[in-house]
Design a protein around this motif. Structure first.
Motif, PDB file in Angstrom:
ATOM      1  N   MET A  27     -24.368  -5.401 -31.371  1.00 34.86           N
ATOM      2  CA  MET A  27     -24.127  -3.992 -31.016  1.00 34.86           C
ATOM      3  C   MET A  27     -25.438  -3.263 -30.722  1.00 34.86           C
ATOM      4  O   MET A  27     -26.287  -3.148 -31.612  1.00 34.86           O
ATOM      5  N   ALA A  28     -25.562  -2.732 -29.507  1.00 39.80           N
ATOM      6  CA  ALA A  28     -26.764  -1.970 -29.139  1.00 39.80           C
ATOM      7  C   ALA A  28     -26.372  -0.783 -28.257  1.00 39.80           C
ATOM      8  O   ALA A  28     -26.801  -0.683 -27.102  1.00 39.80           O
ATOM      9  N   PRO A  29     -25.546   0.142 -28.789  1.00 43.29           N
ATOM     10  CA  PRO A  29     -25.089   1.245 -27.930  1.00 43.29           C
ATOM     11  C   PRO A  29     -26.072   2.411 -27.824  1.00 43.29           C
ATOM     12  O   PRO A  29     -25.782   3.403 -27.148  1.00 43.29           O
TER      13      PRO A  29
ATOM     14  N   LEU B  54     -30.628  -8.460 -39.463  1.00 39.82           N
ATOM     15  CA  LEU B  54     -29.934  -7.569 -38.514  1.00 39.82           C
ATOM     16  C   LEU B  54     -28.412  -7.698 -38.568  1.00 39.82           C
ATOM     17  O   LEU B  54     -27.703  -7.306 -37.633  1.00 39.82           O
ATOM     18  N   ARG B  55     -27.896  -8.267 -39.684  1.00 38.55           N
ATOM     19  CA  ARG B  55     -26.443  -8.380 -39.854  1.00 38.55           C
ATOM     20  C   ARG B  55     -25.901  -7.063 -40.387  1.00 38.55           C
ATOM     21  O   ARG B  55     -26.508  -6.439 -41.274  1.00 38.55           O
TER      22      ARG B  55
ATOM     23  N   TYR C 259     -20.810  -8.229 -42.284  1.00 40.12           N
ATOM     24  CA  TYR C 259     -19.722  -8.779 -41.464  1.00 40.12           C
ATOM     25  C   TYR C 259     -20.119 -10.143 -40.908  1.00 40.12           C
ATOM     26  O   TYR C 259     -21.280 -10.379 -40.565  1.00 40.12           O
ATOM     27  N   ASP C 260     -19.109 -10.959 -40.748  1.00 36.37           N
ATOM     28  CA  ASP C 260     -19.274 -12.294 -40.201  1.00 36.37           C
ATOM     29  C   ASP C 260     -19.686 -12.229 -38.717  1.00 36.37           C
ATOM     30  O   ASP C 260     -18.917 -11.764 -37.880  1.00 36.37           O
ATOM     31  N   GLY C 261     -20.903 -12.644 -38.422  1.00 34.55           N
ATOM     32  CA  GLY C 261     -21.331 -12.760 -37.022  1.00 34.55           C
ATOM     33  C   GLY C 261     -21.531 -11.449 -36.285  1.00 34.55           C
ATOM     34  O   GLY C 261     -21.492 -11.430 -35.060  1.00 34.55           O
ATOM     35  N   VAL C 262     -21.737 -10.350 -37.024  1.00 34.57           N
ATOM     36  CA  VAL C 262     -21.919  -9.056 -36.361  1.00 34.57           C
ATOM     37  C   VAL C 262     -23.343  -8.552 -36.618  1.00 34.57           C
ATOM     38  O   VAL C 262     -23.782  -8.488 -37.769  1.00 34.57           O
ATOM     39  N   PHE C 263     -24.031  -8.194 -35.549  1.00 35.78           N
ATOM     40  CA  PHE C 263     -25.428  -7.771 -35.638  1.00 35.78           C
ATOM     41  C   PHE C 263     -25.573  -6.412 -34.943  1.00 35.78           C
ATOM     42  O   PHE C 263     -24.798  -6.100 -34.040  1.00 35.78           O
ATOM     43  N   ALA C 264     -26.572  -5.629 -35.369  1.00 31.88           N
ATOM     44  CA  ALA C 264     -26.818  -4.346 -34.691  1.00 31.88           C
ATOM     45  C   ALA C 264     -28.313  -4.173 -34.505  1.00 31.88           C
ATOM     46  O   ALA C 264     -29.109  -4.584 -35.344  1.00 31.88           O
TER      47      ALA C 264
END
Ligand SMILES: Cc1cc2nc3c(=O)[nH]c(=O)nc-3n(C[C@H](O)[C@H](O)[C@H](O)COP(=O)(O)OP(=O)(O)OC[C@H]3O[C@@H](n4cnc5c(N)ncnc54)[C@H](O)[C@@H]3O)c2cc1C
Length: 456
Positions: free
Chosen positions: A115-117, A301-302, A313-318
Motif C-alpha cells: 500500500m502506497a497511496p 514494513l508489515r 497482517y499476512d502479506g500486507v505492507f505499507a
C-alpha cells in the motif's frame, strides 16, 4: 522465465513508492497489478522548474506503462476499501471526465498487498481554499501555475486596467514556507526577474510574491542560521516573507489574514503539508495517532492490525507518505518513500529467487499465519528496514541555495555551489536517462538563448 501460478502482488498508488515497486519487482516471479487513479508518476522535486519552463512538462513525469514492463497490469481506479480476511481490494474506476463510471465497482484479489497511496494536500479546513487555490502535486498542477500566470499577465496588459488592479492581479500568494513553497517562490521570482521583464515589459515590474506561513520561520527544518539566511535573501529580492501569519479564509480574489484583513491576489498557491487519503479512514489497520494519520508498520514494513495486539497482517505492507514505521517517525519525502520501496523490492526479489530453488512461492495460503512471510531457505526479510537521512537541500532563487549539515563544523552551506548541488541533485530525481539528457540539453539551450517560456 515466468513462474507458473505466480503469486498476485497488488500495489496501491503510482507515486514515488508505488512506481518504484512496479518498475523493479520481478515480473517473472509475481503477477503484478498496480491500482492508481494516475497513469503517470510525477517527479515532484521537478514540478516547480517545469512550471516556469526550465524544461518541458513531460520530463517531470514517467508513465506507468512501458514497453519493457508490458506484463505489468495497470488498473486506473481508486481503491475504496480493503477486506484483509478475503484479501480483496474494492475498486472504483477513476475517470474525471466520466464520473458515472465510478459506480461500476469491482474487486481485485491479492496474495501480497503493497500500500502506497500517499497523502493529499492539507487545507486545515480553511474556507475557500480547496475551491480557489492551486496545489502542487502533479504535472497538471504545474501546468495550471504556468497557464494562470500567463493569463494574469495578459489580463494585466489590457489597456483598460488600472495600475491598482494590475498590482492585485500580479500578486502571487504562496501559503507554506516549507521547501515546496520556497522552491516555487524561487523559480517564479527568477522567471519574473529574467524572461518576463522582456516579454511583458509594461507589467512585469508589478509582479509581487508573498510567502505566508503560520510557523515563526520559513524552511523551519533547517537550523537558525540557514533559515534566517534564506529569509533575508528572499527579502532582499523584495519577496514578502510573512511568518506567523494565519490565513482565515480565501475567496476567488483575496485572502483574509488574521490581524491584517483582506489581501487581494491573482494566483493563490497552497503548499502547507499533508493530510491522509480517504482510504485510511476506511481500512482496519493501526494508524499513528499524533499529527498526520499514517498506517503503522513494523520494521519489515508489515502492516499492524488495529488494536493493541501487535499482530501484523499476512502479506500486507505499507510504505511512502501514507505509512510510518512504529517508533521511527520517518519524514514524508520521496527519499524515504524510495528507500522503503527499494527494501521491499530487494526482499521480494530475493524471496522469489530462493523459493524458485526450493519450491513454489508462498501465496495466499501461507501455512502459518503468524509468520506470513515464508522465507524458508531464504535471507529475504531477515533484516529490518533501516532509513538513512540524506542531506536537506533547497533552492532559494538567484542561483543560491541552502544545504543542511555540510561545510565547516557541519553548519551548513549556502551560495552558488549549494545551488549547483541542488540543480544536479534535482536532475538525478528523474530516473530516466533519456529524460535526463533532454533536461540537460534544455538547460544549455536556455542558458545560451534564454527560456522559451512564452512558446511552451
Ligand atoms: C512539489 C513537491 C516537491 C517535492 N520535493 C521533494 C524533494 O525535493 N525531495 C523529497 O524527498 N521529497 C519531495 N517531495 C515529497 C515527495 O513527493 C513525497 O514524499 C512522495 O511523493 C511520497 O511518495 P508516495 O509514493 O508515498 O506518495 P505519492 O507520490 O503522493 O503517490 C501516491 C499515489 O497513490 C495514489 N492514490 C491515492 N489514493 C489512492 C487510492 N485510494 N487508490 C489507489 N491509488 C491511490 C495517488 O494518485 C498517487 O498516484 C515533494 C513533494 C511535492 C508535492
Amino acid at each position: 522465465m515466468t513462474t507458473p501460478n505466480r503469486p498476485r502482488l497488488v500495489v496501491i498508488g503510482s507515486g514515488w513508492a508505488g512506481f518504484y515497486l512496479a518498475e523493479h519487482i520481478d515480473l517473472n516471479a509475481y503477477s503484478i497489478s498496480l491500482i492508481s487513479p494516475r497513469r503517470t508518476s510525477a517527479y515532484t522535486p521537478l514540478l516547480a522548474s517545469a512550471a516556469v519552463g526550465l524544461f518541458n512538462f513531460y520530463l517531470a513525469e514517467e508513465p506507468v506503462r512501458s514497453k519493457s514492463r508490458c506484463a505489468l497490469r495497470f488498473i486506473k481506479a481508486n481503491v475504496l476499501d480493503i477486506n484483509f480476511q478475503t484479501k480483496t481490494c474494492r475498486c472504483a474506476p477513476a475517470f474525471d471526465e466520466d464520473p458515472q463510471l465510478a459506480n461500476d465497482e469491482f474487486d481485485v484479489d491479492y496474495d501480497y498487498l503493497l500500500m502506497a497511496p500517499g497523502c493529499v494536500p492539507n487545507t486545515f479546513d480553511t474556507p475557500g481554499v480547496s475551491e480557489n487555490a492551486i496545489f502542487i502535486k502533479n504535472v497538471s498542477d504545474a501546468m495550471k501555475v504556468r497557464k494562470t500566470l500567463f493569463d494574469l499577465l495578459e489580463k494585466a496588459s489590457l489597456p483598460n486596467v488600472t495600475p491598482e488592479r494590475v498590482r492585485e492581479l500580479l500578486h502571487i500568494a504562496i501559503v507554506g514556507g516549507g521547501p515546496t513553497g520556497i522552491e516555487l517562490t524561487a523559480e517564479l521570482d527568477d522567471l519574473c526577474q529574467d524572461e518576463l521583464r522582456y516579454t511583458y515589459p509594461l507589467v512585469a515590474g508589478y509582479v509581487s510574491i508573498s510567502v505566508y506561513d503560520v510557523a515563526p520561520h520559513i524552511l523551519s527544518t533547517y537550523d537558525n542560521k540557514l533559515h534566517e539566511y534564506a529569509a533575508s535573501q528572499l527579502q532582499r529580492r523584495h519577496i514578502d516573507v510573512a511568518p506567523n501569519t494565519r490565513i482565515e479564509k480565501a475567496d476567488d480574489q483575496a485572502l483574509y489574514i488574521k490581524d491584517k484583513g483582506r489581501v487581494p491576489y491573482g494566483m493563490l498557491i497552497w503548499a502547507t503539508g499533508n493530510k491522509n487519503v480517504p482510504l485510511l479512514e476506511k481500512i482496519d489497520v493501526k494508524l499513528s495517532q499524533r499529527g498526520l494519520k499514517r498506517i503503522l508498520a513494523d520494521h519489515h514494513l508489515r502492516v499492524f492490525k488495529s488494536g493493541a495486539t501487535g499482530e501484523v497482517y499476512d502479506g500486507v505492507f505499507a510504505l511512502g507518505d501514507a505509512a510510518d514505521v512504529e517508533g521511527a517517525s520517518l519524514p514524508t519525502t520521496a527519499e524515504a518513500a524510495v528507500q522503503k520501496a527499494r527494501y521491499l523490492v530487494q526482499n521480494f526479489n530475493a524471496l522469489a529467487k530462493s523459493l524458485a530453488k526450493s519450491g513454489p512461492c508462498p501465496a495466499a495460503d501461507s501455512p502459518d499465519p503468524s509468520s506470513p512471510i515464508t522465507t524458508t531457505g531464504s535471507d529475504a526479510f531477515s533484516k529490518p528496514f533501516a532509513y538513512s537521512q540524506k542531506q536537506l537541500v533547497s533552492y532559494i532563487g538567484a542561483h543560491d541555495g541552502v544545504i543542511a549539515g555540510k561545510g565547516p563544523n557541519h553548519e551548513g552551506w549556502t551560495g552558488r555551489s549549494a545551488w549547483l548541488a541542488w540543480r544536479s541533485g534535482s536532475l538525478m530525481w528523474n530516473r530516466n536517462w533519456r529524460s535526463r539528457v533532454v533536461i540537460v540539453f534544455t538547460w544549455v539551450l536556455n542558458r545560451v538563448w534564454g527560456k522559451e517560456i512564452a512558446r511552451m
